[in-house]
Design a protein around this motif. Structure first.
Motif, PDB file in Angstrom:
ATOM      1  N   THR A 187      17.098  -2.922  14.895  1.00 36.84           N
ATOM      2  CA  THR A 187      18.286  -3.443  14.226  1.00 36.84           C
ATOM      3  C   THR A 187      18.048  -3.583  12.725  1.00 36.84           C
ATOM      4  O   THR A 187      18.877  -3.170  11.913  1.00 36.84           O
ATOM      5  N   ALA A 188      16.906  -4.127  12.349  1.00 34.12           N
ATOM      6  CA  ALA A 188      16.583  -4.332  10.936  1.00 34.12           C
ATOM      7  C   ALA A 188      16.437  -3.014  10.186  1.00 34.12           C
ATOM      8  O   ALA A 188      16.696  -2.948   8.986  1.00 34.12           O
ATOM      9  N   ALA A 189      16.035  -1.970  10.888  1.00 31.29           N
ATOM     10  CA  ALA A 189      15.747  -0.682  10.249  1.00 31.29           C
ATOM     11  C   ALA A 189      16.988   0.154   9.968  1.00 31.29           C
ATOM     12  O   ALA A 189      16.940   1.076   9.153  1.00 31.29           O
ATOM     13  N   HIS A 190      18.098  -0.127  10.617  1.00 27.90           N
ATOM     14  CA  HIS A 190      19.345   0.623  10.413  1.00 27.90           C
ATOM     15  C   HIS A 190      19.127   2.131  10.502  1.00 27.90           C
ATOM     16  O   HIS A 190      19.597   2.888   9.654  1.00 27.90           O
ATOM     17  N   GLY A 191      18.365   2.565  11.501  1.00 27.00           N
ATOM     18  CA  GLY A 191      18.156   3.984  11.722  1.00 27.00           C
ATOM     19  C   GLY A 191      17.007   4.596  10.931  1.00 27.00           C
ATOM     20  O   GLY A 191      16.730   5.783  11.071  1.00 27.00           O
ATOM     21  N   ASP A 192      16.351   3.823  10.091  1.00 22.20           N
ATOM     22  CA  ASP A 192      15.220   4.320   9.304  1.00 22.20           C
ATOM     23  C   ASP A 192      13.923   4.048  10.074  1.00 22.20           C
ATOM     24  O   ASP A 192      13.480   2.911  10.171  1.00 22.20           O
ATOM     25  N   GLN A 193      13.334   5.102  10.603  1.00 19.77           N
ATOM     26  CA  GLN A 193      12.158   4.923  11.454  1.00 19.77           C
ATOM     27  C   GLN A 193      10.952   4.376  10.702  1.00 19.77           C
ATOM     28  O   GLN A 193      10.169   3.603  11.261  1.00 19.77           O
ATOM     29  N   GLN A 194      10.795   4.742   9.443  1.00 20.39           N
ATOM     30  CA  GLN A 194       9.697   4.181   8.653  1.00 20.39           C
ATOM     31  C   GLN A 194       9.879   2.674   8.493  1.00 20.39           C
ATOM     32  O   GLN A 194       8.921   1.914   8.552  1.00 20.39           O
ATOM     33  N   GLN A 195      11.117   2.261   8.304  1.00 22.74           N
ATOM     34  CA  GLN A 195      11.401   0.825   8.201  1.00 22.74           C
ATOM     35  C   GLN A 195      11.171   0.140   9.540  1.00 22.74           C
ATOM     36  O   GLN A 195      10.661  -0.984   9.592  1.00 22.74           O
ATOM     37  N   GLN A 196      11.528   0.800  10.626  1.00 21.73           N
ATOM     38  CA  GLN A 196      11.298   0.231  11.950  1.00 21.73           C
ATOM     39  C   GLN A 196       9.805   0.029  12.176  1.00 21.73           C
ATOM     40  O   GLN A 196       9.382  -1.027  12.649  1.00 21.73           O
ATOM     41  N   GLU A 197       9.004   1.010  11.792  1.00 19.96           N
ATOM     42  CA  GLU A 197       7.551   0.896  11.916  1.00 19.96           C
ATOM     43  C   GLU A 197       7.029  -0.282  11.077  1.00 19.96           C
ATOM     44  O   GLU A 197       6.262  -1.109  11.566  1.00 19.96           O
ATOM     45  N   ALA A 198       7.466  -0.354   9.822  1.00 20.12           N
ATOM     46  CA  ALA A 198       7.008  -1.425   8.928  1.00 20.12           C
ATOM     47  C   ALA A 198       7.408  -2.801   9.455  1.00 20.12           C
ATOM     48  O   ALA A 198       6.621  -3.758   9.391  1.00 20.12           O
ATOM     49  N   THR A 199       8.618  -2.904   9.991  1.00 22.98           N
ATOM     50  CA  THR A 199       9.094  -4.176  10.547  1.00 22.98           C
ATOM     51  C   THR A 199       8.272  -4.575  11.763  1.00 22.98           C
ATOM     52  O   THR A 199       7.908  -5.744  11.921  1.00 22.98           O
ATOM     53  N   LEU A 200       7.961  -3.613  12.616  1.00 24.47           N
ATOM     54  CA  LEU A 200       7.126  -3.896  13.784  1.00 24.47           C
ATOM     55  C   LEU A 200       5.751  -4.392  13.359  1.00 24.47           C
ATOM     56  O   LEU A 200       5.259  -5.407  13.875  1.00 24.47           O
ATOM     57  N   ILE A 201       5.131  -3.700  12.423  1.00 23.87           N
ATOM     58  CA  ILE A 201       3.802  -4.103  11.957  1.00 23.87           C
ATOM     59  C   ILE A 201       3.850  -5.504  11.369  1.00 23.87           C
ATOM     60  O   ILE A 201       3.011  -6.359  11.681  1.00 23.87           O
ATOM     61  N   SER A 202       4.838  -5.751  10.527  1.00 23.74           N
ATOM     62  CA  SER A 202       4.976  -7.060   9.884  1.00 23.74           C
ATOM     63  C   SER A 202       5.153  -8.176  10.914  1.00 23.74           C
ATOM     64  O   SER A 202       4.519  -9.228  10.827  1.00 23.74           O
ATOM     65  N   HIS A 203       6.009  -7.945  11.882  1.00 23.50           N
ATOM     66  CA  HIS A 203       6.242  -8.958  12.914  1.00 23.50           C
ATOM     67  C   HIS A 203       4.988  -9.185  13.763  1.00 23.50           C
ATOM     68  O   HIS A 203       4.594 -10.332  14.001  1.00 23.50           O
ATOM     69  N   LEU A 204       4.394  -8.096  14.211  1.00 24.62           N
ATOM     70  CA  LEU A 204       3.207  -8.231  15.068  1.00 24.62           C
ATOM     71  C   LEU A 204       2.054  -8.894  14.331  1.00 24.62           C
ATOM     72  O   LEU A 204       1.290  -9.653  14.933  1.00 24.62           O
ATOM     73  N   ALA A 205       1.912  -8.641  13.039  1.00 21.06           N
ATOM     74  CA  ALA A 205       0.807  -9.216  12.259  1.00 21.06           C
ATOM     75  C   ALA A 205       0.898 -10.736  12.166  1.00 21.06           C
ATOM     76  O   ALA A 205      -0.092 -11.401  11.861  1.00 21.06           O
ATOM     77  N   GLN A 206       2.070 -11.282  12.463  1.00 22.67           N
ATOM     78  CA  GLN A 206       2.240 -12.739  12.457  1.00 22.67           C
ATOM     79  C   GLN A 206       1.830 -13.377  13.777  1.00 22.67           C
ATOM     80  O   GLN A 206       1.709 -14.592  13.873  1.00 22.67           O
ATOM     81  N   LEU A 207       1.622 -12.562  14.793  1.00 25.26           N
ATOM     82  CA  LEU A 207       1.260 -13.074  16.113  1.00 25.26           C
ATOM     83  C   LEU A 207      -0.252 -13.252  16.231  1.00 25.26           C
ATOM     84  O   LEU A 207      -1.018 -12.703  15.436  1.00 25.26           O
ATOM     85  N   ALA A 208      -0.663 -13.961  17.256  1.00 29.25           N
ATOM     86  CA  ALA A 208      -2.089 -14.107  17.555  1.00 29.25           C
ATOM     87  C   ALA A 208      -2.643 -12.740  17.945  1.00 29.25           C
ATOM     88  O   ALA A 208      -1.924 -11.927  18.548  1.00 29.25           O
ATOM     89  N   PRO A 209      -3.900 -12.468  17.626  1.00 27.21           N
ATOM     90  CA  PRO A 209      -4.491 -11.172  17.992  1.00 27.21           C
ATOM     91  C   PRO A 209      -4.313 -10.826  19.470  1.00 27.21           C
ATOM     92  O   PRO A 209      -4.067  -9.668  19.806  1.00 27.21           O
ATOM     93  N   GLU A 210      -4.393 -11.825  20.348  1.00 28.83           N
ATOM     94  CA  GLU A 210      -4.223 -11.572  21.779  1.00 28.83           C
ATOM     95  C   GLU A 210      -2.822 -11.051  22.082  1.00 28.83           C
ATOM     96  O   GLU A 210      -2.637 -10.219  22.966  1.00 28.83           O
ATOM     97  N   GLN A 211      -1.828 -11.552  21.350  1.00 26.69           N
ATOM     98  CA  GLN A 211      -0.454 -11.098  21.570  1.00 26.69           C
ATOM     99  C   GLN A 211      -0.259  -9.665  21.065  1.00 26.69           C
ATOM    100  O   GLN A 211       0.510  -8.903  21.653  1.00 26.69           O
ATOM    101  N   ILE A 212      -0.955  -9.309  20.005  1.00 26.96           N
ATOM    102  CA  ILE A 212      -0.885  -7.938  19.501  1.00 26.96           C
ATOM    103  C   ILE A 212      -1.478  -6.995  20.557  1.00 26.96           C
ATOM    104  O   ILE A 212      -0.920  -5.927  20.826  1.00 26.96           O
ATOM    105  N   VAL A 213      -2.580  -7.412  21.156  1.00 26.82           N
ATOM    106  CA  VAL A 213      -3.190  -6.621  22.238  1.00 26.82           C
ATOM    107  C   VAL A 213      -2.212  -6.503  23.402  1.00 26.82           C
ATOM    108  O   VAL A 213      -2.040  -5.425  23.981  1.00 26.82           O
ATOM    109  N   GLU A 214      -1.540  -7.599  23.738  1.00 26.78           N
ATOM    110  CA  GLU A 214      -0.574  -7.571  24.838  1.00 26.78           C
ATOM    111  C   GLU A 214       0.589  -6.626  24.529  1.00 26.78           C
ATOM    112  O   GLU A 214       1.098  -5.940  25.418  1.00 26.78           O
TER     113      GLU A 214
END
Length: 177
Positions: free
Chosen positions: A15-42
């Protein structure tokens, strides 16, 4: 990380990426980086479960019609794209691959970058740059979640002559007459 949380993360990034896959990737990385390492593994483990779930002859048939060919890497990246579209499109495609006709445009559907978001987020979160056995990919592989080896494609194989009847909407949209 349960299935609901996984799909919420995927949907929010899409939704945040509005069809831009590079933005979707960046948003995923940014969101996941805020989680605990165990959650990133999950997240990585859940992603691999869905990649394995989508390994189906009907999904291969869909890609064959859309792209005109299928080979190992593009098939993997196509399944990544399918996951990146969100739970509804993913689930509908697994139940009826012909449903993709209503959500696809011309052009190659590829989201290879999805394979690396957990690793990049894990590096950001932990500061580690040298991969070891604590990295998401390595833990997931150790748990038997390997989309490259030992995965058995589900469903029934097909021949090219069966494609027009197997997936008629996709054939009408992308098939060669």
């Amino acid at each position: 990380m349960d299935k609901k949380e996984f799909w919420q993360i995927i949907e929010a990034a899409k939704t945040a990426a509005h069809g831009d896959q590079q933005q979707q990737e960046a948003t995923l990385i940014s969101h996941l980086a805020q989680l605990a390492p165990e959650q990133i593994v999950e997240f990585e483990c859940r992603l691999r479960e869905y990649l394995l779930e989508a390994d189906h002859f009907n999904i291969i048939a869909a890609q064959k019609i859309i792209d005109g060919y299928v080979s190992d890497d593009p098939y993997l990246y196509f399944r990544c794209w399918l996951i990146g579209q969100g739970e509804i499109i993913f689930t509908n495609a697994l139940q009826n691959a012909d449903s993709l006709a209503s959500v696809m445009d011309e052009g190659y559907q590829n989201f290879e970058e999805l394979l690396y978001v957990a690793t990049k987020a894990f590096e950001k979160r932990t500061g580690k740059t040298e991969e070891d056995n604590t990295f998401p990919r390595n833990i997931a592989s150790a748990q038997g979640l390997d989309y490259d080896l030992g995965s058995e494609t589900k469903g029934e194989d097909w021949t090219e002559s069966q494609l027009p009847k197997l997936l008629p909407k996709l054939w009408k949209k992308f098939g060669v007459a």
